[in-house]
Motif scaffolding. Structure first.
Motif, mmCIF file in Angstrom:
data_model
loop_
_atom_site.group_PDB
_atom_site.id
_atom_site.type_symbol
_atom_site.label_atom_id
_atom_site.label_comp_id
_atom_site.label_asym_id
_atom_site.label_seq_id
_atom_site.Cartn_x
_atom_site.Cartn_y
_atom_site.Cartn_z
ATOM 1 N N GLY A 228 11.103 30.121 -1.322
ATOM 2 C CA GLY A 228 9.789 30.410 -0.583
ATOM 3 C C GLY A 228 10.002 30.493 0.781
ATOM 4 O O GLY A 228 9.080 30.414 1.400
ATOM 5 N N ARG A 229 11.348 30.582 1.115
ATOM 6 C CA ARG A 229 11.746 30.645 2.610
ATOM 7 C C ARG A 229 12.437 31.739 2.804
ATOM 8 O O ARG A 229 13.084 32.403 2.007
ATOM 9 C CB ARG A 229 12.415 29.530 2.936
ATOM 10 C CG ARG A 229 11.923 27.910 2.701
ATOM 11 C CD ARG A 229 12.928 26.853 3.099
ATOM 12 N NE ARG A 229 13.155 26.570 4.536
ATOM 13 C CZ ARG A 229 14.080 25.864 4.979
ATOM 14 N NH1 ARG A 229 14.686 25.036 4.049
ATOM 15 N NH2 ARG A 229 13.978 26.068 6.292
ATOM 16 N N VAL A 230 12.287 32.151 4.297
ATOM 17 C CA VAL A 230 12.991 33.380 4.554
ATOM 18 C C VAL A 230 14.549 33.073 4.819
ATOM 19 O O VAL A 230 14.830 32.214 5.657
ATOM 20 C CB VAL A 230 12.364 33.916 6.046
ATOM 21 C CG1 VAL A 230 13.205 34.962 6.615
ATOM 22 C CG2 VAL A 230 10.963 34.317 5.768
ATOM 23 N N LEU A 231 15.241 33.868 4.225
ATOM 24 C CA LEU A 231 16.758 33.934 4.456
ATOM 25 C C LEU A 231 17.271 34.593 5.731
ATOM 26 O O LEU A 231 17.765 34.113 6.569
ATOM 27 C CB LEU A 231 17.408 34.244 3.475
ATOM 28 C CG LEU A 231 17.502 33.241 2.120
ATOM 29 C CD1 LEU A 231 18.423 33.761 0.912
ATOM 30 C CD2 LEU A 231 17.928 31.699 2.340
ATOM 31 N N THR A 232 16.886 35.989 5.615
ATOM 32 C CA THR A 232 17.050 36.932 6.459
ATOM 33 C C THR A 232 16.223 38.190 6.556
ATOM 34 O O THR A 232 15.474 38.392 5.492
ATOM 35 C CB THR A 232 18.408 37.195 6.581
ATOM 36 O OG1 THR A 232 18.949 37.959 7.688
ATOM 37 C CG2 THR A 232 19.038 37.915 5.219
ATOM 38 N N GLU A 233 16.154 38.848 7.546
ATOM 39 C CA GLU A 233 15.589 40.063 7.698
ATOM 40 C C GLU A 233 16.424 41.294 8.254
ATOM 41 O O GLU A 233 17.163 40.825 9.368
ATOM 42 C CB GLU A 233 14.240 40.075 8.274
ATOM 43 C CG GLU A 233 13.273 41.173 8.291
ATOM 44 C CD GLU A 233 12.182 41.070 9.570
ATOM 45 O OE1 GLU A 233 11.186 41.517 9.146
ATOM 46 O OE2 GLU A 233 12.532 40.678 10.623
ATOM 47 N N VAL A 239 21.505 42.779 5.323
ATOM 48 C CA VAL A 239 21.361 41.601 4.632
ATOM 49 C C VAL A 239 21.945 41.464 3.053
ATOM 50 O O VAL A 239 22.082 40.340 2.857
ATOM 51 C CB VAL A 239 19.620 41.700 4.428
ATOM 52 C CG1 VAL A 239 18.939 41.814 5.751
ATOM 53 C CG2 VAL A 239 19.384 42.761 3.142
ATOM 54 N N LYS A 240 22.571 42.618 2.444
ATOM 55 C CA LYS A 240 23.204 42.317 1.313
ATOM 56 C C LYS A 240 24.596 41.523 1.339
ATOM 57 O O LYS A 240 24.880 40.906 0.437
ATOM 58 C CB LYS A 240 23.479 43.790 0.765
ATOM 59 C CG LYS A 240 24.417 44.576 1.389
ATOM 60 C CD LYS A 240 24.435 45.754 0.573
ATOM 61 C CE LYS A 240 25.631 46.642 1.220
ATOM 62 N NZ LYS A 240 25.758 47.983 0.330
ATOM 63 N N SER A 241 24.972 41.557 2.677
ATOM 64 C CA SER A 241 26.291 40.643 2.822
ATOM 65 C C SER A 241 26.082 39.527 3.721
ATOM 66 O O SER A 241 27.263 38.838 4.051
ATOM 67 C CB SER A 241 27.222 41.582 3.554
ATOM 68 O OG SER A 241 26.858 42.243 4.777
ATOM 69 N N HIS A 242 24.993 39.047 3.843
ATOM 70 C CA HIS A 242 24.681 38.016 4.821
ATOM 71 C C HIS A 242 25.147 36.628 3.645
ATOM 72 O O HIS A 242 24.749 36.451 2.365
ATOM 73 C CB HIS A 242 23.070 37.726 4.917
ATOM 74 C CG HIS A 242 22.768 36.706 5.863
ATOM 75 N ND1 HIS A 242 22.694 35.285 5.481
ATOM 76 C CD2 HIS A 242 22.708 36.609 7.298
ATOM 77 C CE1 HIS A 242 22.406 34.723 6.476
ATOM 78 N NE2 HIS A 242 22.348 35.562 7.589
ATOM 79 N N PRO A 243 25.450 35.755 4.323
ATOM 80 C CA PRO A 243 26.415 34.876 3.274
ATOM 81 C C PRO A 243 25.166 33.940 2.349
ATOM 82 O O PRO A 243 25.353 33.545 1.474
ATOM 83 C CB PRO A 243 26.889 33.739 4.467
ATOM 84 C CG PRO A 243 27.398 34.584 5.547
ATOM 85 C CD PRO A 243 26.130 35.598 5.461
ATOM 86 N N ALA A 248 22.504 32.838 -2.738
ATOM 87 C CA ALA A 248 21.129 32.794 -3.350
ATOM 88 C C ALA A 248 21.206 33.805 -4.732
ATOM 89 O O ALA A 248 20.837 33.112 -5.903
ATOM 90 C CB ALA A 248 20.060 33.357 -2.412
ATOM 91 N N TYR A 249 21.933 34.761 -4.517
ATOM 92 C CA TYR A 249 21.895 35.695 -5.912
ATOM 93 C C TYR A 249 22.931 34.864 -6.730
ATOM 94 O O TYR A 249 22.804 35.334 -7.934
ATOM 95 C CB TYR A 249 22.229 37.061 -5.268
ATOM 96 C CG TYR A 249 20.664 37.854 -4.983
ATOM 97 C CD1 TYR A 249 20.239 38.290 -6.196
ATOM 98 C CD2 TYR A 249 20.493 38.032 -4.015
ATOM 99 C CE1 TYR A 249 19.075 38.849 -5.511
ATOM 100 C CE2 TYR A 249 19.251 38.524 -3.495
ATOM 101 C CZ TYR A 249 18.366 39.101 -4.375
ATOM 102 O OH TYR A 249 17.332 39.594 -4.137
ATOM 103 N N GLY A 251 23.356 31.929 -7.379
ATOM 104 C CA GLY A 251 22.566 30.742 -8.026
ATOM 105 C C GLY A 251 23.216 29.573 -7.259
ATOM 106 O O GLY A 251 23.065 28.601 -7.979
ATOM 107 N N GLU A 252 23.863 29.725 -6.043
ATOM 108 C CA GLU A 252 24.079 28.485 -5.484
ATOM 109 C C GLU A 252 23.287 27.700 -4.811
ATOM 110 O O GLU A 252 22.186 28.191 -4.280
ATOM 111 C CB GLU A 252 25.419 28.863 -4.576
ATOM 112 C CG GLU A 252 26.725 29.422 -5.243
ATOM 113 C CD GLU A 252 27.670 29.469 -4.138
ATOM 114 O OE1 GLU A 252 28.650 30.542 -4.499
ATOM 115 O OE2 GLU A 252 27.806 28.909 -3.098
ATOM 116 N N THR A 253 23.427 26.355 -4.646
ATOM 117 C CA THR A 253 22.154 25.776 -3.760
ATOM 118 C C THR A 253 22.381 25.895 -2.340
ATOM 119 O O THR A 253 23.511 25.890 -1.713
ATOM 120 C CB THR A 253 22.531 24.177 -4.058
ATOM 121 O OG1 THR A 253 22.426 23.878 -5.559
ATOM 122 C CG2 THR A 253 21.486 23.240 -3.506
ATOM 123 N N LEU A 254 21.049 26.331 -1.859
ATOM 124 C CA LEU A 254 21.047 26.639 -0.423
ATOM 125 C C LEU A 254 20.962 25.362 0.502
ATOM 126 O O LEU A 254 20.539 24.497 0.145
ATOM 127 C CB LEU A 254 20.051 27.706 -0.082
ATOM 128 C CG LEU A 254 19.965 29.070 -0.765
ATOM 129 C CD1 LEU A 254 18.694 29.719 -0.582
ATOM 130 C CD2 LEU A 254 21.236 29.929 -0.369
#
Length: 254
Positions: A228-233, A239-243, A248-249, A251-254
């Motif tokens: 539900g939150r913004v990670l990046t834009e 964005v595809k290489s953003h840590p 998130a993809y 499945g690790e806990t943010l």
């Protein structure tokens, strides 16, 4: 001025925050994509913009005017149309009839007068038919014009739903997973149509999508949501290489 501005939007279902303080803006002429893992809040976000859900906090501005004063039935008249992840067509109606439904927003004749075929009503009907035929030609679905939706392949139904949204003549088109259920060839074709819609019809596009090949192909900017939150834009390549996106993809806990 941004065509669409989402400001600090939030919505909870019970104790679950489906969308949590999300903000972004879309400029006229952009293709803007929202991506993220399942349960990230993408569809909830789209449903708030199209007014099926009402946010618990925040604002949605279209052309500088609040959409929160509208209900879902008033959104097409504001120049916004959408498609759905699960196709929402009238299966027992023909392709042509489904597209004419999209023209109802432009019907200014009172309901009672539509039963009397006066010259002005006949002119309006011809204009609606002309607009629909233009869309049929644009999306190359003339072969299916008089066929019932129930007998059409899934990929064609996706295109018909897109056509019905275009019949509204929107300035902002909301696409909910346009590549969902499509094979690679159909997905590539969908990318061509989105490009043409933006370039030839001058329509701004906001889309939710899981197919990263389509996002990479058509999106000018990408917003990534998780929990539900913004990670990046930013640009897709960034964005595809953003840590945080990688975590998130995976499945690790943010």
């Amino acid at each position: 001025m941004s065509l669409l501005a989402v400001q600090n939007l939030s919505l909870s279902f019970g104790g679950l925050k489906a969308v949590d303080d999300v903000s972004f803006s879309i400029e006229p002429g952009e293709v803007y994509a929202v991506i993220g893992p399942n349960g990230a809040g993408k569809s909830t976000l789209l449903n708030m913009i199209s007014r099926f859900y009402h946010p618990s906090r925040g604002e949605i501005l279209h052309d500088g005017k609040s959409l929160l004063e509208c209900d879902a039935s008033e959104i097409p008249a504001r120049g916004i149309a959408r498609t759905f992840q699960n196709i929402e067509l009238f299966e027992r109606a023909t392709v042509l009839q489904n597209l004419l439904v999209g023209r109802q927003v432009h019907n200014t004749v009172p309901d009672w007068r539509q039963f009397v075929f006066t010259p002005d009503i006949m002119r309006a009907e011809r204009e609606h038919r002309r607009k629909v035929e233009e869309i049929i030609d644009f999306l190359e679905i003339a072969h299916y014009r008089d066929m019932h939706v129930s007998g059409l392949p899934y990929g064609v139904c996706k295109k018909v739903e897109l056509a019905r949204a275009l019949a509204v003549e929107p300035e902002l088109l909301l696409l909910d997973e346009p590549a969902s259920g499509l094979n690679p060839e159909e997905t590539e074709e969908m990318g061509f149509w989105i490009d043409d819609i933006r370039r030839d019809l001058k329509i701004t596009v906001l889309m939710i999508e899981h197919d990263m090949s389509l996002v990479d192909e058509v999106a000018d900017r990408v917003l990534v949501l998780a929990n539900g939150r913004v990670l990046t834009e930013g640009k897709f390549d960034d964005v595809k290489s953003h840590p945080d996106v990688v975590r998130a993809y995976l499945g690790e806990t943010l």
